[in-house]
Design a protein around this motif. Structure first.
Motif, PDB file in Angstrom:
ATOM      1  N   PRO A 257       5.568  -2.572  -9.841  1.00 20.32           N
ATOM      2  CA  PRO A 257       5.575  -1.869 -11.132  1.00 20.32           C
ATOM      3  C   PRO A 257       5.469  -2.779 -12.341  1.00 20.32           C
ATOM      4  CG  PRO A 257       7.782  -1.960 -10.220  1.00 20.32           C
ATOM      5  CD  PRO A 257       6.863  -2.483  -9.149  1.00 20.32           C
ATOM      6  N   GLY A 258       5.821  -4.057 -12.169  1.00 21.51           N
ATOM      7  CA  GLY A 258       5.795  -4.982 -13.303  1.00 21.51           C
ATOM      8  C   GLY A 258       6.933  -4.713 -14.266  1.00 21.51           C
ATOM      9  N   VAL A 259       7.264  -5.702 -15.059  1.00 22.51           N
ATOM     10  CA  VAL A 259       8.297  -5.526 -16.091  1.00 22.51           C
ATOM     11  C   VAL A 259       7.940  -6.390 -17.295  1.00 22.51           C
ATOM     12  CG1 VAL A 259       9.779  -7.327 -15.084  1.00 22.51           C
ATOM     13  CG2 VAL A 259      10.775  -5.612 -16.601  1.00 22.51           C
ATOM     14  N   ILE A 260       8.049  -5.797 -18.480  1.00 21.19           N
ATOM     15  CA  ILE A 260       7.843  -6.505 -19.745  1.00 21.19           C
ATOM     16  C   ILE A 260       9.102  -6.315 -20.572  1.00 21.19           C
ATOM     17  CG2 ILE A 260       6.470  -6.706 -21.843  1.00 21.19           C
ATOM     18  CD1 ILE A 260       4.156  -5.358 -20.279  1.00 21.19           C
ATOM     19  N   THR A 261       9.913  -7.353 -20.712  1.00 20.49           N
ATOM     20  CA  THR A 261      11.095  -7.289 -21.560  1.00 20.49           C
ATOM     21  C   THR A 261      10.639  -7.480 -23.003  1.00 20.49           C
ATOM     22  OG1 THR A 261      12.417  -8.227 -19.769  1.00 20.49           O
ATOM     23  CG2 THR A 261      13.400  -8.209 -21.968  1.00 20.49           C
TER      24      THR A 261
ATOM     25  N   ALA B  29      17.431   1.727  -8.907  1.00 16.82           N
ATOM     26  CA  ALA B  29      16.242   2.294  -9.533  1.00 16.82           C
ATOM     27  C   ALA B  29      15.105   2.347  -8.527  1.00 16.82           C
ATOM     28  CB  ALA B  29      15.816   1.454 -10.748  1.00 16.82           C
ATOM     29  N   GLY B  30      14.536   3.530  -8.341  1.00 17.46           N
ATOM     30  CA  GLY B  30      13.334   3.686  -7.533  1.00 17.46           C
ATOM     31  C   GLY B  30      12.129   3.672  -8.457  1.00 17.46           C
ATOM     32  N   LEU B  31      11.038   3.037  -8.028  1.00 21.92           N
ATOM     33  CA  LEU B  31       9.850   2.912  -8.871  1.00 21.92           C
ATOM     34  C   LEU B  31       8.599   3.331  -8.102  1.00 21.92           C
ATOM     35  CD1 LEU B  31      11.478  -0.241  -9.809  1.00 21.92           C
ATOM     36  CD2 LEU B  31      10.403   0.939 -11.719  1.00 21.92           C
TER      37      LEU B  31
ATOM     38  N   THR C 200       6.726   4.694 -12.853  1.00 20.99           N
ATOM     39  CA  THR C 200       7.822   5.524 -13.340  1.00 20.99           C
ATOM     40  C   THR C 200       9.100   5.113 -12.616  1.00 20.99           C
ATOM     41  OG1 THR C 200       6.465   7.435 -13.943  1.00 20.99           O
ATOM     42  CG2 THR C 200       8.741   7.894 -13.312  1.00 20.99           C
ATOM     43  N   GLU C 201      10.228   5.169 -13.305  1.00 15.58           N
ATOM     44  CA  GLU C 201      11.509   4.754 -12.727  1.00 15.58           C
ATOM     45  C   GLU C 201      12.454   5.949 -12.643  1.00 15.58           C
ATOM     46  OE1 GLU C 201      15.376   2.082 -14.099  1.00 15.58           O
ATOM     47  OE2 GLU C 201      13.364   1.429 -14.680  1.00 15.58           O
ATOM     48  N   ILE C 202      13.108   6.087 -11.506  1.00 14.45           N
ATOM     49  CA  ILE C 202      14.181   7.075 -11.365  1.00 14.45           C
ATOM     50  C   ILE C 202      15.443   6.312 -10.970  1.00 14.45           C
ATOM     51  CG2 ILE C 202      13.489   7.611  -8.978  1.00 14.45           C
ATOM     52  CD1 ILE C 202      14.593  10.478  -9.523  1.00 14.45           C
ATOM     53  N   LEU C 203      16.505   6.495 -11.736  1.00 18.62           N
ATOM     54  CA  LEU C 203      17.707   5.672 -11.599  1.00 18.62           C
ATOM     55  C   LEU C 203      18.905   6.541 -11.236  1.00 18.62           C
ATOM     56  CD1 LEU C 203      18.817   2.667 -13.582  1.00 18.62           C
ATOM     57  CD2 LEU C 203      20.310   4.654 -13.762  1.00 18.62           C
ATOM     58  N   ILE C 204      19.693   6.071 -10.276  1.00 14.62           N
ATOM     59  CA  ILE C 204      20.944   6.750  -9.913  1.00 14.62           C
ATOM     60  C   ILE C 204      22.100   5.770 -10.079  1.00 14.62           C
ATOM     61  CG2 ILE C 204      20.629   6.232  -7.440  1.00 14.62           C
ATOM     62  CD1 ILE C 204      22.192   8.875  -6.892  1.00 14.62           C
ATOM     63  N   VAL C 205      23.188   6.242 -10.685  1.00 13.82           N
ATOM     64  CA  VAL C 205      24.371   5.412 -10.909  1.00 13.82           C
ATOM     65  C   VAL C 205      25.265   5.478  -9.679  1.00 13.82           C
ATOM     66  CG1 VAL C 205      26.398   5.042 -12.344  1.00 13.82           C
ATOM     67  CG2 VAL C 205      24.254   5.781 -13.399  1.00 13.82           C
TER      68      VAL C 205
ATOM     69  N   THR D  16       0.803  -1.239   0.000  1.00 16.75           N
ATOM     70  CA  THR D  16       0.000   0.000   0.000  1.00 16.75           C
ATOM     71  C   THR D  16       0.829   1.279   0.000  1.00 16.75           C
ATOM     72  OG1 THR D  16      -0.315   0.409   2.394  1.00 16.75           O
ATOM     73  CG2 THR D  16      -1.788  -1.210   1.345  1.00 16.75           C
ATOM     74  N   LEU D  17       2.161   1.180   0.013  1.00 10.79           N
ATOM     75  CA  LEU D  17       2.987   2.387   0.129  1.00 10.79           C
ATOM     76  C   LEU D  17       3.342   3.015  -1.214  1.00 10.79           C
ATOM     77  CD1 LEU D  17       5.389   1.437   3.061  1.00 10.79           C
ATOM     78  CD2 LEU D  17       3.186   2.608   3.123  1.00 10.79           C
ATOM     79  N   GLY D  18       3.130   2.284  -2.316  1.00  8.26           N
ATOM     80  CA  GLY D  18       3.288   2.881  -3.640  1.00  8.26           C
ATOM     81  C   GLY D  18       4.710   3.095  -4.106  1.00  8.26           C
ATOM     82  N   ILE D  19       5.682   2.394  -3.520  1.00 11.86           N
ATOM     83  CA  ILE D  19       7.073   2.520  -3.952  1.00 11.86           C
ATOM     84  C   ILE D  19       7.748   1.157  -3.946  1.00 11.86           C
ATOM     85  CG2 ILE D  19       7.407   4.900  -3.166  1.00 11.86           C
ATOM     86  CD1 ILE D  19       8.870   3.705  -0.712  1.00 11.86           C
ATOM     87  N   SER D  20       8.839   1.052  -4.684  1.00  9.11           N
ATOM     88  CA  SER D  20       9.702  -0.125  -4.670  1.00  9.11           C
ATOM     89  C   SER D  20      11.034   0.292  -5.266  1.00  9.11           C
ATOM     90  CB  SER D  20       9.088  -1.291  -5.466  1.00  9.11           C
ATOM     91  OG  SER D  20       8.873  -0.913  -6.811  1.00  9.11           O
ATOM     92  N   LEU D  21      11.983  -0.630  -5.310  1.00 11.73           N
ATOM     93  CA  LEU D  21      13.270  -0.316  -5.934  1.00 11.73           C
ATOM     94  C   LEU D  21      13.875  -1.567  -6.534  1.00 11.73           C
ATOM     95  CD1 LEU D  21      15.876  -1.390  -4.099  1.00 11.73           C
ATOM     96  CD2 LEU D  21      15.310   0.555  -2.695  1.00 11.73           C
ATOM     97  N   ALA D  22      14.956  -1.367  -7.247  1.00 13.70           N
ATOM     98  CA  ALA D  22      15.707  -2.491  -7.809  1.00 13.70           C
ATOM     99  C   ALA D  22      17.180  -2.107  -7.857  1.00 13.70           C
ATOM    100  CB  ALA D  22      15.216  -2.844  -9.204  1.00 13.70           C
ATOM    101  N   ARG D  23      18.022  -3.084  -7.575  1.00  8.61           N
ATOM    102  CA  ARG D  23      19.457  -2.916  -7.779  1.00  8.61           C
ATOM    103  C   ARG D  23      19.797  -3.551  -9.119  1.00  8.61           C
ATOM    104  NH1 ARG D  23      24.816  -3.630  -4.276  1.00  8.61           N
ATOM    105  NH2 ARG D  23      26.217  -4.264  -5.971  1.00  8.61           N
TER     106      ARG D  23
END
Length: 221
Positions: free
Chosen positions: A177-181, A170-172, A113-118, A88-95
């Motif tokens: 968020p799902g992913v479709i390659t 990457a913050g989402l 939407t994804e926001i990515l930091i290097v 219910t918090l509406g956020i996630s991330l990925a390394r």
């Protein structure tokens, strides 16, 4: 006074319109049923009794991913499926870990939407806009500390153009968020998409489609 009433009426109407929409879906589909006892999915997940919640429900340790694969990258997601406290918090991330020249291939997040930091290395990143915007390509070379945004639902990618390993976070904007390659969805769907559809869509010979469908499309998620 009439002007005041008019303004109040307009604000009330705007408020009712603003809240008169369905929440964004948190899975690919959620088919309605008549009897709730037969239900298995909700838009999100069932909630744990708050009295039973512990600190561990909000904690997860993330190890570096193994990028020794065909793509040279590995995505380690932290969504509600891996960290239940996100519900219910509406956020996630990925390394995202990259070997030299590794690629996180063109993909879509249908619900975020994804926001990515290097954190390490140099990445060439980009996204493609919708047909209505003439499929414009936006790209940028990112170095350590750089941030880039990929709008929801648009095809995007990241390529390690440095000589060493690279790491990004990457913050989402969704707990799921799902992913479709793109390549996997087109050429490794279950069941396979008809040759007739793909040959006409790509304007190529059937032998090319057959070749692509026989490839081992690696999933780095």
């Amino acid at each position: 006074m009439k002007i005041l009433y008019l303004l109040v009426s307009i604000l009330a109407l705007a408020s009712s319109i603003a809240f008169a929409y369905d929440p964004s879906p948190l899975q690919d589909f959620c088919v309605a049923i008549k009897d709730p006892k037969d239900g298995v999915f909700v838009n999100g997940k069932f909630c744990k009794d708050p009295a039973l919640v512990k600190a561990k429900d909000f904690f997860k340790h993330v190890e570096a991913g193994n990028a020794s694969n065909a793509l040279g990258s590995q995505v380690t997601p932290v969504t509600v499926d891996q960290l239940f406290g996100l519900n219910t918090l509406g956020i996630s991330l990925a390394r995202v870990d990259f070997a030299p020249k590794g690629l996180n291939p063109p993909h879509i997040h249908p619900r975020g939407t994804e926001i990515l930091i290097v954190l390490e290395g140099t990445l060439y990143v980009g996204f493609v806009t919708s047909n209505q915007d003439n499929n414009r390509l936006f790209t940028k070379v990112l170095n350590k500390g750089d941030v880039f945004v990929f709008p929801i639902g648009l095809i995007h990618f990241q390529l390690n153009v440095g000589y060493g390993n690279a790491v990004a976070i990457a913050g989402l904007s969704s707990q799921n968020p799902g992913v479709i390659t793109v390549a996997n969805a087109l050429f490794k769907s279950n069941p396979l998409i008809s040759d007739e559809v793909l040959t006409k869509a790509f304007q190529v010979d059937k032998s090319i489609i057959d070749y692509l469908q026989k490839q081992s499309w690696y999933d780095n998620n």
